[in-house]
Write a protein that holds these residues in place. Sequence first.
Motif, PDB file in Angstrom:
ATOM      1  N   GLU A   1       0.819  -1.210   0.000  1.00 32.58           N
ATOM      2  CA  GLU A   1       0.000   0.000   0.000  1.00 32.58           C
ATOM      3  C   GLU A   1       0.860   1.272   0.000  1.00 32.58           C
ATOM      4  O   GLU A   1       0.421   2.318  -0.469  1.00 32.58           O
ATOM      5  N   HIS A   2       2.090   1.163   0.503  1.00 29.96           N
ATOM      6  CA  HIS A   2       2.953   2.332   0.660  1.00 29.96           C
ATOM      7  C   HIS A   2       4.166   2.332  -0.276  1.00 29.96           C
ATOM      8  O   HIS A   2       5.149   3.035  -0.013  1.00 29.96           O
ATOM      9  N   SER A   3       4.106   1.565  -1.338  1.00 28.58           N
ATOM     10  CA  SER A   3       5.207   1.519  -2.293  1.00 28.58           C
ATOM     11  C   SER A   3       4.639   1.477  -3.703  1.00 28.58           C
ATOM     12  O   SER A   3       3.702   0.719  -3.977  1.00 28.58           O
ATOM     13  N   SER A   4       5.211   2.269  -4.595  1.00 24.76           N
ATOM     14  CA  SER A   4       4.681   2.339  -5.960  1.00 24.76           C
ATOM     15  C   SER A   4       5.482   1.517  -6.957  1.00 24.76           C
ATOM     16  O   SER A   4       4.985   1.191  -8.034  1.00 24.76           O
ATOM     17  N   ASP A   5       6.746   1.186  -6.636  1.00 28.81           N
ATOM     18  CA  ASP A   5       7.568   0.421  -7.570  1.00 28.81           C
ATOM     19  C   ASP A   5       8.725  -0.243  -6.828  1.00 28.81           C
ATOM     20  O   ASP A   5       8.927  -0.009  -5.634  1.00 28.81           O
TER      21      ASP A   5
ATOM     22  N   SER B   1      11.238   1.828  -4.741  1.00 27.50           N
ATOM     23  CA  SER B   1      10.799   2.421  -3.475  1.00 27.50           C
ATOM     24  C   SER B   1      10.605   1.376  -2.368  1.00 27.50           C
ATOM     25  O   SER B   1      10.300   1.735  -1.230  1.00 27.50           O
ATOM     26  N   ARG B   2      10.789   0.117  -2.672  1.00 28.67           N
ATOM     27  CA  ARG B   2      10.526  -0.936  -1.684  1.00 28.67           C
ATOM     28  C   ARG B   2      11.419  -0.885  -0.451  1.00 28.67           C
ATOM     29  O   ARG B   2      10.907  -0.978   0.672  1.00 28.67           O
ATOM     30  N   PRO B   3      12.749  -0.741  -0.586  1.00 29.38           N
ATOM     31  CA  PRO B   3      13.560  -0.664   0.641  1.00 29.38           C
ATOM     32  C   PRO B   3      13.150   0.510   1.537  1.00 29.38           C
ATOM     33  O   PRO B   3      13.116   0.368   2.765  1.00 29.38           O
ATOM     34  N   GLY B   4      12.801   1.629   0.938  1.00 26.47           N
ATOM     35  CA  GLY B   4      12.342   2.778   1.721  1.00 26.47           C
ATOM     36  C   GLY B   4      11.031   2.500   2.421  1.00 26.47           C
ATOM     37  O   GLY B   4      10.811   2.956   3.555  1.00 26.47           O
ATOM     38  N   ALA B   5      10.157   1.755   1.773  1.00 26.05           N
ATOM     39  CA  ALA B   5       8.878   1.397   2.399  1.00 26.05           C
ATOM     40  C   ALA B   5       9.115   0.512   3.624  1.00 26.05           C
ATOM     41  O   ALA B   5       8.447   0.679   4.648  1.00 26.05           O
ATOM     42  N   VAL B   6      10.057  -0.408   3.532  1.00 25.11           N
ATOM     43  CA  VAL B   6      10.374  -1.264   4.683  1.00 25.11           C
ATOM     44  C   VAL B   6      10.884  -0.393   5.836  1.00 25.11           C
ATOM     45  O   VAL B   6      10.467  -0.552   6.985  1.00 25.11           O
ATOM     46  N   ARG B   7      11.754   0.537   5.523  1.00 22.98           N
ATOM     47  CA  ARG B   7      12.291   1.438   6.550  1.00 22.98           C
ATOM     48  C   ARG B   7      11.164   2.258   7.190  1.00 22.98           C
ATOM     49  O   ARG B   7      11.098   2.404   8.412  1.00 22.98           O
ATOM     50  N   ARG B   8      10.253   2.786   6.372  1.00 28.54           N
ATOM     51  CA  ARG B   8       9.130   3.571   6.894  1.00 28.54           C
ATOM     52  C   ARG B   8       8.217   2.712   7.767  1.00 28.54           C
ATOM     53  O   ARG B   8       7.704   3.175   8.787  1.00 28.54           O
ATOM     54  N   PHE B   9       8.024   1.455   7.370  1.00 31.85           N
ATOM     55  CA  PHE B   9       7.201   0.557   8.189  1.00 31.85           C
ATOM     56  C   PHE B   9       7.782   0.451   9.595  1.00 31.85           C
ATOM     57  O   PHE B   9       7.061   0.586  10.591  1.00 31.85           O
ATOM     58  N   VAL B  10       9.071   0.197   9.686  1.00 29.81           N
ATOM     59  CA  VAL B  10       9.705   0.047  11.005  1.00 29.81           C
ATOM     60  C   VAL B  10       9.628   1.357  11.782  1.00 29.81           C
ATOM     61  O   VAL B  10       9.326   1.357  12.981  1.00 29.81           O
ATOM     62  N   GLN B  11       9.874   2.468  11.115  1.00 30.00           N
ATOM     63  CA  GLN B  11       9.792   3.766  11.804  1.00 30.00           C
ATOM     64  C   GLN B  11       8.383   4.030  12.325  1.00 30.00           C
ATOM     65  O   GLN B  11       8.210   4.470  13.460  1.00 30.00           O
ATOM     66  N   GLN B  12       7.381   3.748  11.520  1.00 28.85           N
ATOM     67  CA  GLN B  12       6.000   4.055  11.906  1.00 28.85           C
ATOM     68  C   GLN B  12       5.417   3.061  12.908  1.00 28.85           C
ATOM     69  O   GLN B  12       4.467   3.390  13.619  1.00 28.85           O
ATOM     70  N   HIS B  13       5.959   1.855  12.952  1.00 27.76           N
ATOM     71  CA  HIS B  13       5.387   0.827  13.827  1.00 27.76           C
ATOM     72  C   HIS B  13       6.314   0.430  14.980  1.00 27.76           C
ATOM     73  O   HIS B  13       6.065  -0.577  15.652  1.00 27.76           O
ATOM     74  N   ALA B  14       7.344   1.208  15.213  1.00 26.72           N
ATOM     75  CA  ALA B  14       8.335   0.875  16.242  1.00 26.72           C
ATOM     76  C   ALA B  14       7.717   0.681  17.624  1.00 26.72           C
ATOM     77  O   ALA B  14       8.183  -0.158  18.395  1.00 26.72           O
ATOM     78  N   ASP B  15       6.659   1.424  17.920  1.00 29.34           N
ATOM     79  CA  ASP B  15       6.031   1.327  19.243  1.00 29.34           C
ATOM     80  C   ASP B  15       4.703   0.568  19.223  1.00 29.34           C
ATOM     81  O   ASP B  15       3.978   0.575  20.214  1.00 29.34           O
ATOM     82  N   ASP B  16       4.402  -0.071  18.117  1.00 27.51           N
ATOM     83  CA  ASP B  16       3.152  -0.814  17.978  1.00 27.51           C
ATOM     84  C   ASP B  16       3.381  -2.265  18.418  1.00 27.51           C
ATOM     85  O   ASP B  16       4.118  -3.000  17.756  1.00 27.51           O
ATOM     86  N   PRO B  17       2.789  -2.689  19.535  1.00 29.07           N
ATOM     87  CA  PRO B  17       3.042  -4.045  20.036  1.00 29.07           C
ATOM     88  C   PRO B  17       2.636  -5.153  19.054  1.00 29.07           C
ATOM     89  O   PRO B  17       3.193  -6.246  19.102  1.00 29.07           O
ATOM     90  N   ARG B  18       1.716  -4.863  18.147  1.00 28.17           N
ATOM     91  CA  ARG B  18       1.320  -5.884  17.161  1.00 28.17           C
ATOM     92  C   ARG B  18       2.481  -6.274  16.254  1.00 28.17           C
ATOM     93  O   ARG B  18       2.541  -7.405  15.778  1.00 28.17           O
ATOM     94  N   TYR B  19       3.386  -5.328  15.988  1.00 25.94           N
ATOM     95  CA  TYR B  19       4.473  -5.569  15.043  1.00 25.94           C
ATOM     96  C   TYR B  19       5.845  -5.537  15.708  1.00 25.94           C
ATOM     97  O   TYR B  19       6.855  -5.345  15.046  1.00 25.94           O
ATOM     98  N   PHE B  20       5.868  -5.760  17.017  1.00 26.97           N
ATOM     99  CA  PHE B  20       7.137  -5.725  17.738  1.00 26.97           C
ATOM    100  C   PHE B  20       8.145  -6.709  17.137  1.00 26.97           C
ATOM    101  O   PHE B  20       9.297  -6.357  16.875  1.00 26.97           O
TER     102      PHE B  20
END
Length: 187
Positions: A74-78, A81-100
């Motif tokens: 959902e957050h990557s267009s090509d 941009s995939r490695p950046g999307a992975v990095r953004r996922f970790v940054q945005q979910h760092a404090d989310d216990p579901r994705y610890f």
Amino acid sequence: MNTPGFAVVGRPNKGKSSIVATLARDDSVYIDQRSGSTRSTQQFPMRVGSETLYLLYDTPGMQRARAVLAWLEEHSSDAASRPGAVRRFVQQHADDPRYFDECEMLRPILDGAGIIYVVDGSCPYGAEYEPEMEILRWTGNPSLALINPIHSEDYVEQWSNGLSQYFRTVRVFDAHHAEFKKQLDLL
């Protein structure tokens, strides 16, 4: 010179900690029969004499790969941009216990560690493993897959066929019986 690092990743209870203990030649690595015993990423150096040859990262098992991959798509267009999307996922979910567990597993990879993906060759291959392999591919980091025959080699061929679609290097590696030379040759 930077010491190379390898994140040992996969699902819970597939022998990741055993692989780390064997490759790091470190009996202090905690190994438990219960699934999910590794709760945070730990670093273990592989030393020969006073020289550290590489670092191994024992990581928690992936629990929610489908949800993570859906977010990434959902957050990557090509592909660029995939490695950046992975990095953004970790940054945005760092404090989310579901994705610890997923964030813990991805951190050393985002810091440059190569990937060692571990599966159990005594269990059948299934498409449910593909989202986690796709996430690892999205990082763009060097990777290899290890088929760890925990109880038998019954499904090694299935795994080899499936893993080769995601990883250039696929090896069978018995963490409990591998000779030292084979351990060093692997990495």
